[in-house]
Design a protein around this motif. Structure first.
Motif, PDB file in Angstrom:
ATOM      1  N   MET A 126       0.859  -1.181   0.000  1.00 20.23           N
ATOM      2  CA  MET A 126       0.000   0.000   0.000  1.00 20.23           C
ATOM      3  C   MET A 126       0.902   1.241   0.000  1.00 20.23           C
ATOM      4  N   GLU A 127       0.638   2.117  -0.910  1.00 18.06           N
ATOM      5  CA  GLU A 127       1.375   3.386  -0.974  1.00 18.06           C
ATOM      6  C   GLU A 127       0.895   4.296   0.163  1.00 18.06           C
ATOM      7  N   THR A 128       1.838   4.965   0.807  1.00 19.32           N
ATOM      8  CA  THR A 128       1.502   5.920   1.859  1.00 19.32           C
ATOM      9  C   THR A 128       1.894   7.322   1.416  1.00 19.32           C
ATOM     10  N   ILE A 129       0.965   8.230   1.516  1.00 24.11           N
ATOM     11  CA  ILE A 129       1.199   9.634   1.175  1.00 24.11           C
ATOM     12  C   ILE A 129       0.985  10.446   2.439  1.00 24.11           C
ATOM     13  N   ARG A 130       2.016  11.166   2.847  1.00 26.95           N
ATOM     14  CA  ARG A 130       1.938  11.994   4.055  1.00 26.95           C
ATOM     15  C   ARG A 130       1.621  13.427   3.658  1.00 26.95           C
ATOM     16  N   LEU A 131       0.646  14.014   4.308  1.00 25.03           N
ATOM     17  CA  LEU A 131       0.205  15.375   4.011  1.00 25.03           C
ATOM     18  C   LEU A 131       0.220  16.221   5.276  1.00 25.03           C
ATOM     19  N   ASP A 132       0.673  17.447   5.149  1.00 24.16           N
ATOM     20  CA  ASP A 132       0.732  18.379   6.267  1.00 24.16           C
ATOM     21  C   ASP A 132      -0.570  19.180   6.314  1.00 24.16           C
ATOM     22  N   GLY A 133      -1.299  19.084   7.422  1.00 26.53           N
ATOM     23  CA  GLY A 133      -2.560  19.791   7.566  1.00 26.53           C
ATOM     24  C   GLY A 133      -2.440  21.296   7.389  1.00 26.53           C
ATOM     25  N   VAL A 134      -1.280  21.860   7.680  1.00 29.70           N
ATOM     26  CA  VAL A 134      -1.065  23.299   7.490  1.00 29.70           C
ATOM     27  C   VAL A 134      -1.222  23.665   6.017  1.00 29.70           C
ATOM     28  N   GLN A 135      -0.794  22.767   5.140  1.00 28.21           N
ATOM     29  CA  GLN A 135      -0.884  23.024   3.700  1.00 28.21           C
ATOM     30  C   GLN A 135      -2.252  22.699   3.123  1.00 28.21           C
ATOM     31  N   LEU A 136      -3.144  22.207   3.954  1.00 34.03           N
ATOM     32  CA  LEU A 136      -4.485  21.829   3.488  1.00 34.03           C
ATOM     33  C   LEU A 136      -5.557  22.765   4.022  1.00 34.03           C
ATOM     34  N   ARG A 137      -5.159  23.928   4.467  1.00 38.06           N
ATOM     35  CA  ARG A 137      -6.101  24.864   5.080  1.00 38.06           C
ATOM     36  C   ARG A 137      -6.860  25.718   4.078  1.00 38.06           C
ATOM     37  N   ASP A 138      -6.271  26.000   2.931  1.00 39.28           N
ATOM     38  CA  ASP A 138      -7.010  26.798   1.941  1.00 39.28           C
ATOM     39  C   ASP A 138      -7.082  26.043   0.616  1.00 39.28           C
ATOM     40  N   ARG A 139      -8.114  26.344  -0.139  1.00 41.23           N
ATOM     41  CA  ARG A 139      -8.439  25.585  -1.341  1.00 41.23           C
ATOM     42  C   ARG A 139      -7.305  25.541  -2.346  1.00 41.23           C
ATOM     43  N   GLU A 140      -6.744  26.663  -2.698  1.00 34.48           N
ATOM     44  CA  GLU A 140      -5.735  26.697  -3.752  1.00 34.48           C
ATOM     45  C   GLU A 140      -4.522  25.840  -3.396  1.00 34.48           C
ATOM     46  N   ASP A 141      -3.979  26.027  -2.203  1.00 36.82           N
ATOM     47  CA  ASP A 141      -2.811  25.247  -1.788  1.00 36.82           C
ATOM     48  C   ASP A 141      -3.146  23.769  -1.681  1.00 36.82           C
ATOM     49  N   ALA A 142      -4.287  23.461  -1.082  1.00 35.51           N
ATOM     50  CA  ALA A 142      -4.673  22.070  -0.884  1.00 35.51           C
ATOM     51  C   ALA A 142      -4.886  21.348  -2.211  1.00 35.51           C
ATOM     52  N   MET A 143      -5.571  21.972  -3.137  1.00 38.27           N
ATOM     53  CA  MET A 143      -5.844  21.314  -4.406  1.00 38.27           C
ATOM     54  C   MET A 143      -4.549  21.079  -5.199  1.00 38.27           C
ATOM     55  N   GLU A 144      -3.644  22.028  -5.137  1.00 40.57           N
ATOM     56  CA  GLU A 144      -2.358  21.841  -5.825  1.00 40.57           C
ATOM     57  C   GLU A 144      -1.574  20.695  -5.182  1.00 40.57           C
ATOM     58  N   LEU A 145      -1.490  20.708  -3.861  1.00 37.19           N
ATOM     59  CA  LEU A 145      -0.761  19.665  -3.142  1.00 37.19           C
ATOM     60  C   LEU A 145      -1.371  18.286  -3.387  1.00 37.19           C
ATOM     61  N   LEU A 146      -2.681  18.168  -3.272  1.00 34.57           N
ATOM     62  CA  LEU A 146      -3.339  16.878  -3.481  1.00 34.57           C
ATOM     63  C   LEU A 146      -3.194  16.402  -4.918  1.00 34.57           C
ATOM     64  N   GLY A 147      -3.292  17.319  -5.866  1.00 30.37           N
ATOM     65  CA  GLY A 147      -3.107  16.945  -7.262  1.00 30.37           C
ATOM     66  C   GLY A 147      -1.738  16.348  -7.507  1.00 30.37           C
ATOM     67  N   GLN A 148      -0.719  16.942  -6.917  1.00 32.34           N
ATOM     68  CA  GLN A 148       0.645  16.432  -7.079  1.00 32.34           C
ATOM     69  C   GLN A 148       0.846  15.131  -6.309  1.00 32.34           C
ATOM     70  N   ALA A 149       0.427  15.116  -5.051  1.00 32.00           N
ATOM     71  CA  ALA A 149       0.656  13.952  -4.196  1.00 32.00           C
ATOM     72  C   ALA A 149      -0.043  12.700  -4.718  1.00 32.00           C
ATOM     73  N   LEU A 150      -1.232  12.875  -5.284  1.00 28.61           N
ATOM     74  CA  LEU A 150      -2.008  11.739  -5.785  1.00 28.61           C
ATOM     75  C   LEU A 150      -1.810  11.503  -7.272  1.00 28.61           C
ATOM     76  N   ALA A 151      -0.933  12.294  -7.883  1.00 27.90           N
ATOM     77  CA  ALA A 151      -0.664  12.189  -9.325  1.00 27.90           C
ATOM     78  C   ALA A 151      -1.948  12.269 -10.139  1.00 27.90           C
ATOM     79  N   LEU A 152      -2.782  13.259  -9.808  1.00 30.56           N
ATOM     80  CA  LEU A 152      -4.039  13.443 -10.533  1.00 30.56           C
ATOM     81  C   LEU A 152      -3.755  14.102 -11.877  1.00 30.56           C
ATOM     82  N   PRO A 153      -4.593  13.826 -12.869  1.00 37.41           N
ATOM     83  CA  PRO A 153      -4.367  14.428 -14.189  1.00 37.41           C
ATOM     84  C   PRO A 153      -4.521  15.948 -14.143  1.00 37.41           C
ATOM     85  N   GLU A 154      -3.835  16.634 -15.018  1.00 32.18           N
ATOM     86  CA  GLU A 154      -3.878  18.103 -15.043  1.00 32.18           C
ATOM     87  C   GLU A 154      -5.293  18.642 -15.225  1.00 32.18           C
TER      88      GLU A 154
END
Length: 87
Positions: free
Chosen positions: A1-29
């Motif tokens: 199982m792949e583990t992805i660690r995320l910092d809650g500080v970076q998930l507080r606002d939409r723009e930062d969170a969506m960019e971080l999650l897109g990269q961390a989960l390798a979501l399509p552009e």
């Protein structure tokens, strides 16, 4: 199982969170970069994933962070291949 660690500080606002999650989960552009699109993408990850969120309390300080946490919890409850670990 792949583990992805995320910092809650970076998930507080939409723009930062969506960019971080897109990269961390390798979501399509082309993904929608909103909470509905995130949930949809989580249903199609292609393999088991553990999302480890540390400093979760920082997420709870903003309305967006609380909504995001609710989406992640809902997805983990519904999807057998997604595990949410909160520190």
């Amino acid at each position: 199982m792949e583990t992805i660690r995320l910092d809650g500080v970076q998930l507080r606002d939409r723009e930062d969170a969506m960019e971080l999650l897109g990269q961390a989960l390798a979501l399509p552009e082309w993904w929608g970069q909103n909470l509905d699109a995130l949930y949809d993408c989580l249903t199609d990850l292609g393999g088991p994933v553990r999302l480890g969120v540390f400093r979760r309390e920082a997420m709870m300080e903003t309305p967006f962070g609380r909504r995001l946490l609710r989406v992640l919890r809902d997805a983990a409850e519904e999807l057998p291949w997604l595990e949410l670990e909160l520190d």
